[in-house]
Motif scaffolding. Structure first.
Motif, mmCIF file in Angstrom:
data_model
loop_
_atom_site.group_PDB
_atom_site.id
_atom_site.type_symbol
_atom_site.label_atom_id
_atom_site.label_comp_id
_atom_site.label_asym_id
_atom_site.label_seq_id
_atom_site.Cartn_x
_atom_site.Cartn_y
_atom_site.Cartn_z
ATOM 1 N N MET B 126 -17.775 68.826 -16.739
ATOM 2 C CA MET B 126 -16.970 68.390 -15.600
ATOM 3 C C MET B 126 -17.793 67.616 -14.562
ATOM 4 O O MET B 126 -17.316 66.662 -13.962
ATOM 5 N N PHE B 127 -19.059 68.025 -14.368
ATOM 6 C CA PHE B 127 -19.904 67.325 -13.402
ATOM 7 C C PHE B 127 -20.071 65.861 -13.802
ATOM 8 O O PHE B 127 -19.905 64.956 -12.976
ATOM 9 N N PHE B 128 -20.387 65.648 -15.082
ATOM 10 C CA PHE B 128 -20.611 64.259 -15.519
ATOM 11 C C PHE B 128 -19.310 63.471 -15.614
ATOM 12 O O PHE B 128 -19.338 62.242 -15.510
ATOM 13 N N THR B 129 -18.188 64.138 -15.787
ATOM 14 C CA THR B 129 -16.900 63.427 -15.712
ATOM 15 C C THR B 129 -16.738 62.852 -14.309
ATOM 16 O O THR B 129 -16.413 61.670 -14.131
ATOM 17 N N PHE B 130 -17.001 63.709 -13.291
ATOM 18 C CA PHE B 130 -16.926 63.240 -11.903
ATOM 19 C C PHE B 130 -17.976 62.158 -11.633
ATOM 20 O O PHE B 130 -17.696 61.154 -10.984
ATOM 21 N N TYR B 131 -19.188 62.383 -12.143
ATOM 22 C CA TYR B 131 -20.282 61.431 -11.907
ATOM 23 C C TYR B 131 -19.910 60.031 -12.413
ATOM 24 O O TYR B 131 -20.017 59.051 -11.683
ATOM 25 N N TRP B 132 -19.434 59.957 -13.651
ATOM 26 C CA TRP B 132 -19.118 58.659 -14.249
ATOM 27 C C TRP B 132 -17.909 58.008 -13.570
ATOM 28 O O TRP B 132 -17.922 56.796 -13.305
ATOM 29 N N LEU B 133 -16.877 58.815 -13.292
ATOM 30 C CA LEU B 133 -15.674 58.220 -12.692
ATOM 31 C C LEU B 133 -15.940 57.753 -11.260
ATOM 32 O O LEU B 133 -15.571 56.639 -10.876
ATOM 33 N N LEU B 134 -16.592 58.606 -10.471
ATOM 34 C CA LEU B 134 -16.833 58.246 -9.064
ATOM 35 C C LEU B 134 -17.796 57.065 -8.942
ATOM 36 O O LEU B 134 -17.508 56.089 -8.245
ATOM 37 N N THR B 135 -18.942 57.155 -9.615
ATOM 38 C CA THR B 135 -19.923 56.056 -9.503
ATOM 39 C C THR B 135 -19.410 54.804 -10.224
ATOM 40 O O THR B 135 -19.689 53.690 -9.790
ATOM 41 N N GLY B 136 -18.653 55.008 -11.294
ATOM 42 C CA GLY B 136 -18.093 53.857 -12.030
ATOM 43 C C GLY B 136 -17.102 53.075 -11.187
ATOM 44 O O GLY B 136 -17.191 51.846 -11.086
ATOM 45 N N PHE B 137 -16.160 53.797 -10.542
ATOM 46 C CA PHE B 137 -15.192 53.105 -9.682
ATOM 47 C C PHE B 137 -15.892 52.459 -8.489
ATOM 48 O O PHE B 137 -15.519 51.370 -8.048
ATOM 49 N N HIS B 138 -16.919 53.144 -7.983
ATOM 50 C CA HIS B 138 -17.673 52.556 -6.863
ATOM 51 C C HIS B 138 -18.362 51.270 -7.314
ATOM 52 O O HIS B 138 -18.343 50.264 -6.596
ATOM 53 N N LEU B 139 -18.944 51.311 -8.509
ATOM 54 C CA LEU B 139 -19.630 50.119 -9.032
ATOM 55 C C LEU B 139 -18.652 48.949 -9.194
ATOM 56 O O LEU B 139 -18.998 47.794 -8.901
ATOM 57 N N VAL B 140 -17.440 49.253 -9.643
ATOM 58 C CA VAL B 140 -16.414 48.203 -9.769
ATOM 59 C C VAL B 140 -16.144 47.569 -8.394
ATOM 60 O O VAL B 140 -16.032 46.337 -8.276
ATOM 61 N N HIS B 141 -16.091 48.404 -7.360
ATOM 62 C CA HIS B 141 -15.880 47.882 -6.004
ATOM 63 C C HIS B 141 -17.038 46.984 -5.570
ATOM 64 O O HIS B 141 -16.825 45.959 -4.927
ATOM 65 N N VAL B 142 -18.260 47.388 -5.918
ATOM 66 C CA VAL B 142 -19.427 46.562 -5.565
ATOM 67 C C VAL B 142 -19.316 45.205 -6.269
ATOM 68 O O VAL B 142 -19.530 44.155 -5.648
ATOM 69 N N LEU B 143 -18.950 45.222 -7.544
ATOM 70 C CA LEU B 143 -18.844 43.967 -8.300
ATOM 71 C C LEU B 143 -17.732 43.072 -7.735
ATOM 72 O O LEU B 143 -17.939 41.858 -7.577
#
Lengths: 88, 193
Positions: B126-143
């Motif tokens: 569950m931790f890595f599910t949150f890690y990937w989704l949260l940082t992934g969506f954030h990265l999309v915003h940066v791009l």
């Protein structure tokens, strides 16, 4: 003495760096109870959140409604995180 | 180029315009709910979250925070220069902000590569599910933010450009949104558990 806008931005930036370093140091502290460390880390995150919105995004110049909304939503998120953290 | 003096204290005219601020607040609320969810599950699986958090590289997180904050500073300087009708300065500061964003993306890519190689993927726990989704969506915003800034910068450098202060402020507000979200994500994922 009135601080120019450029100086205000620079002071905000340096303060944000200082707060980031403080957070990193705080997370490595072992003398305090875990709850107080988490409280400190989240409190610093909230201060950084406000500094960015008010100074970098210039929300300090906006209508009071937007400032209230910022404090309310930011505060609610931090409060919610803290409540969840100590609820078990 | 238009650098008219807007009265920001009016309800419908926060810096960048009301629409970008509606987006900013909606994004903050969305990420905020996810962060509260992270804390909820973190207290249900304390051991798993603690051991998983130790597998994250805090140095990467701190360095990325510094680059985003530096990028945000130069973005704020860019808006200030544009308001003072210094388009060359505004363009230069915006390019520095973009470099900060690009370094963030590179560091994040390195971090992702290491995590995938170590088998710490989305379905690990569950931790890595949150890690990937949260940082992934954030990265999309940066791009997306980088694309917006590149377009604004290109228009800014055109002769007789029609770009307005509102456009630059709205682009900057979106860019700072990435900072806003990151200052909440970073401690929640990298430090607390």
């Amino acid at each position: 003495m009135k601080i120019s806008n450029t100086h205000s931005l620079l002071i905000t930036y340096l303060f944000l760096l200082l707060l980031t370093a403080t957070t990193a140091l705080l997370s490595g502290t072992s003398g305090l109870k875990q709850y107080w460390i988490v409280l400190g880390i989240l409190a610093i995150a909230f201060i950084k959140f406000l500094l960015i919105a008010l100074n970098y995004m210039e929300l300090s110049k906006a209508h009071v409604f937007w400032k209230f909304l910022l404090f309310f939503i930011g505060g609610l998120i931090i409060f919610g995180m803290l409540v969840m953290y100590q609820s078990f | 180029m238009s650098t008219n003096n807007t009265n920001y204290s009016r309800f419908f005219y926060p810096p960048g315009g009301i629409l970008i601020w509606m987006i900013v607040f909606l994004e903050i609320i969305t990420f905020g709910i996810a962060l509260i969810g992270l804390m909820y599950y973190g207290q249900q699986e304390t051991e798993v979250f603690h051991l998983s958090r130790l597998k994250l590289n805090v140095t990467f997180g701190v360095v990325n925070t510094l680059f985003l904050l530096t990028s945000g500073y130069f973005m704020a300087r860019s808006v200030q220069s544009f308001r003072e009708k210094d388009v060359i300065g505004a363009s230069r500061f915006m390019k520095i902000a973009l470099v900060g964003g690009a370094i963030f993306v590179i560091i994040k890519t390195i971090e992702y590569y290491a995590k995938i190689n170590a088998g710490l993927t989305l379905d690990k726990n569950m931790f890595f599910t949150f890690y990937w989704l949260l940082t992934g969506f954030h990265l999309v915003h940066v791009l997306v933010g980088m694309v917006i800034l590149i377009i604004i910068n290109l228009k800014m450098n055109q002769k007789n450009t029609s770009i307005k202060l509102d456009d630059v402020e709205a682009g900057a507000a979106f860019w700072h949104l990435c900072d806003l979200v990151w200052v909440l994500l970073f401690p929640a994922l990298y430090l607390i558990f």
